[in-house]
Design a protein around this motif. Structure first.
Motif, mmCIF file in Angstrom:
data_model
loop_
_atom_site.group_PDB
_atom_site.id
_atom_site.type_symbol
_atom_site.label_atom_id
_atom_site.label_comp_id
_atom_site.label_asym_id
_atom_site.label_seq_id
_atom_site.Cartn_x
_atom_site.Cartn_y
_atom_site.Cartn_z
ATOM 1 N N ARG A 1 -18.272 70.301 15.334
ATOM 2 C CA ARG A 1 -18.760 71.263 14.334
ATOM 3 C C ARG A 1 -20.258 71.182 14.078
ATOM 4 O O ARG A 1 -20.772 71.944 13.259
ATOM 5 C CB ARG A 1 -18.008 71.138 13.004
ATOM 6 N N VAL A 2 -20.985 70.304 14.755
ATOM 7 C CA VAL A 2 -22.410 70.209 14.473
ATOM 8 C C VAL A 2 -23.133 71.502 14.856
ATOM 9 O O VAL A 2 -24.037 71.963 14.140
ATOM 10 C CB VAL A 2 -23.028 68.973 15.168
ATOM 11 N N TRP B 1 -23.839 60.403 -2.643
ATOM 12 C CA TRP B 1 -23.501 59.825 -3.939
ATOM 13 C C TRP B 1 -22.063 59.308 -3.934
ATOM 14 O O TRP B 1 -21.182 59.961 -3.369
ATOM 15 C CB TRP B 1 -23.677 60.876 -5.029
ATOM 16 N N PRO B 2 -21.799 58.139 -4.532
ATOM 17 C CA PRO B 2 -20.430 57.601 -4.534
ATOM 18 C C PRO B 2 -19.435 58.594 -5.140
ATOM 19 O O PRO B 2 -19.622 59.047 -6.260
ATOM 20 C CB PRO B 2 -20.559 56.341 -5.404
ATOM 21 N N ARG B 3 -18.400 58.915 -4.389
ATOM 22 C CA ARG B 3 -17.426 59.892 -4.850
ATOM 23 C C ARG B 3 -16.115 59.649 -4.113
ATOM 24 O O ARG B 3 -16.082 59.181 -2.984
ATOM 25 C CB ARG B 3 -17.929 61.317 -4.616
ATOM 26 N N ASN B 4 -15.007 60.009 -4.751
ATOM 27 C CA ASN B 4 -13.690 59.705 -4.199
ATOM 28 C C ASN B 4 -13.351 60.532 -2.968
ATOM 29 O O ASN B 4 -12.635 60.080 -2.080
ATOM 30 C CB ASN B 4 -12.619 59.924 -5.272
ATOM 31 N N ASP B 5 -13.859 61.774 -2.898
ATOM 32 C CA ASP B 5 -13.438 62.648 -1.801
ATOM 33 C C ASP B 5 -14.186 62.405 -0.499
ATOM 34 O O ASP B 5 -13.798 62.907 0.545
ATOM 35 C CB ASP B 5 -13.553 64.125 -2.205
ATOM 36 N N TYR B 6 -15.283 61.627 -0.549
ATOM 37 C CA TYR B 6 -16.000 61.266 0.667
ATOM 38 C C TYR B 6 -16.233 59.757 0.654
ATOM 39 O O TYR B 6 -17.317 59.273 0.324
ATOM 40 C CB TYR B 6 -17.338 62.019 0.775
ATOM 41 N N PRO B 7 -15.190 58.999 0.981
ATOM 42 C CA PRO B 7 -15.254 57.545 0.815
ATOM 43 C C PRO B 7 -16.247 56.844 1.725
ATOM 44 O O PRO B 7 -16.513 55.662 1.543
ATOM 45 C CB PRO B 7 -13.822 57.097 1.138
ATOM 46 N N LEU B 8 -16.797 57.532 2.723
ATOM 47 C CA LEU B 8 -17.764 56.892 3.604
ATOM 48 C C LEU B 8 -19.194 57.197 3.184
ATOM 49 O O LEU B 8 -20.115 57.175 3.990
ATOM 50 C CB LEU B 8 -17.528 57.327 5.056
ATOM 51 N N LEU C 1 -20.043 63.207 6.917
ATOM 52 C CA LEU C 1 -21.095 64.095 6.422
ATOM 53 C C LEU C 1 -20.884 65.520 6.924
ATOM 54 O O LEU C 1 -21.089 66.493 6.177
ATOM 55 C CB LEU C 1 -22.466 63.574 6.857
ATOM 56 N N LEU C 2 -20.475 65.672 8.166
ATOM 57 C CA LEU C 2 -20.207 67.008 8.681
ATOM 58 C C LEU C 2 -18.971 67.611 8.040
ATOM 59 O O LEU C 2 -18.893 68.825 7.841
ATOM 60 C CB LEU C 2 -20.073 66.958 10.200
ATOM 61 N N ASP C 3 -17.992 66.778 7.682
ATOM 62 C CA ASP C 3 -16.846 67.264 6.906
ATOM 63 C C ASP C 3 -17.319 67.815 5.560
ATOM 64 O O ASP C 3 -16.853 68.872 5.104
ATOM 65 C CB ASP C 3 -15.842 66.135 6.670
ATOM 66 N N GLN C 4 -18.221 67.083 4.932
ATOM 67 C CA GLN C 4 -18.740 67.526 3.635
ATOM 68 C C GLN C 4 -19.521 68.829 3.776
ATOM 69 O O GLN C 4 -19.398 69.737 2.941
ATOM 70 C CB GLN C 4 -19.639 66.437 3.033
#
Length: 331
Positions: free
Chosen positions: A173-174, A239-246, A320-323
């Motif tokens: 997807r890049v 930023w620390p967040r539950n939906d993007y644990p990496l 990051l690409l998922d986000q």
């Protein structure tokens, strides 16, 4: 050091400072004064020495601002001294929150919230710096900065094919995200360049041990002129967040940190940048950072970086690409 009047006698208490994955930091004492030396990694990139000198120049310019940073002491561009360009800076009285969290912060939700606001406040201060005023008018290439972003990072990704073992098609997807960015690139009636850090996230700040304030922003190797909203986008992306644990996480959970929405609202109230196209900058930040850290994976495949770090970087690039995809699709 002796030639520049920086004490006399041997170097004492030499220790490697942890927390980074690429450049080398060494803390030591000489003649009653403490120093931190910063130099490129053992396997230098083609522009590592130039980058180190530019970074030192930026630290010198920041002395004219209210942006928290480590004070520059001296710079050395003679490669015969340690095999690379390096500089000396003042030690920072603080801790990186991804390495350790002060006791008074770990158990106090209010302090955690205040720390998050202090971090975005430091970013807003940086966004207000005029590069011309601080002597950095020739830093980078601000002309047509927006137009150059996607082609610049597309070339960066393509360059990894020169490293043995990297196939070049590891990031799904890049290309799709790159096309979205090109089609929706902002076309503001007027554009004002600013000083950008280029890698602004939780791992590149130092916080005070005794209070929830920002001691310094560190690691300025990617700093340039551009749109400061890219820094904001990267802070939100990591930023620390539950939906993007990496993402970039603190050493212990800090549930009291502001949400990314609260960070965005605060920045909008305290910085004079137009946030109309902030989603575009958030997607660009994800796209750019994914490509940058994929380079660590490519270098690891070529035996130029630890494989454990390379594989972690690749997983973060994919996240990051998922986000970015979620942002593009309005999720």
């Amino acid at each position: 050091m002796s030639e520049q009047g920086l004490g006399s006698g041997p170097l004492n208490g030499i220790t490697v400072v942890g927390g980074g994955t690429q450049n080398i930091l060494i803390r030591f004492w000489r003649d009653g004064r403490e120093y931190v030396l910063r130099r490129p990694p053992r396997y230098k990139r083609a522009n590592s020495d130039e980058t180190m000198i530019r970074e030192a120049r930026i630290l010198a310019a920041l002395a004219l601002t209210d942006v928290p940073h480590a004070g520059l002491i001296a710079t050395c561009d003679d490669l015969d001294v340690v095999g690379a360009a390096f500089y000396l800076m003042e030690p920072v009285d603080g801790v990186n929150p991804t390495v350790a969290v002060p006791d008074g912060l770990a158990a106090n939700l209010t302090r955690q919230y205040d720390l998050g606001i202090a971090i975005v406040s430091g970013l807003a201060r940086l966004g207000g710096v005029d590069p011309v005023t601080v002597g950095l008018a020739d830093l980078g290439k601000p002309d047509e900065w927006l137009e150059r972003q996607v082609p610049r990072w597309r070339r960066q990704l393509a360059s990894y094919a020169a490293l043995e073992g990297y196939c070049g098609n590891e990031l799904a997807r890049v290309d799709e995200i790159g096309r979205w960015l090109e089609c929706r690139r902002p076309r503001p009636r007027s554009w004002r360049p600013g000083l950008i850090h280029g890698d602004f996230h939780l791992a590149n700040v130092m916080v005070r041990q005794d209070q929830p304030t920002l001691a310094a922003i560190v690691d300025w190797e990617l700093a340039s002129q551009g749109d400061p909203l890219l820094d904001l986008g990267q802070l939100l992306a990591t930023w620390p967040r539950n939906d993007y644990p990496l993402g970039v996480d603190p050493a212990v959970p800090l549930p009291g940190l502001p949400t990314d929405r609260e960070l965005l609202d605060w920045y909008g109230r305290h910085c004079d940048r137009d946030l109309e196209h902030v989603t575009w900058f958030r997607v660009l930040a994800c796209y750019r950072l994914a490509i940058l850290i994929e380079g660590t994976f490519a270098r690891a495949l070529a035996g130029m970086a630890p494989m454990e770090i390379g594989e972690l970087s690749h997983r973060r690039a994919v996240a990051l690409l998922d986000q970015a995809t979620d942002l593009v699709e309005g999720r």
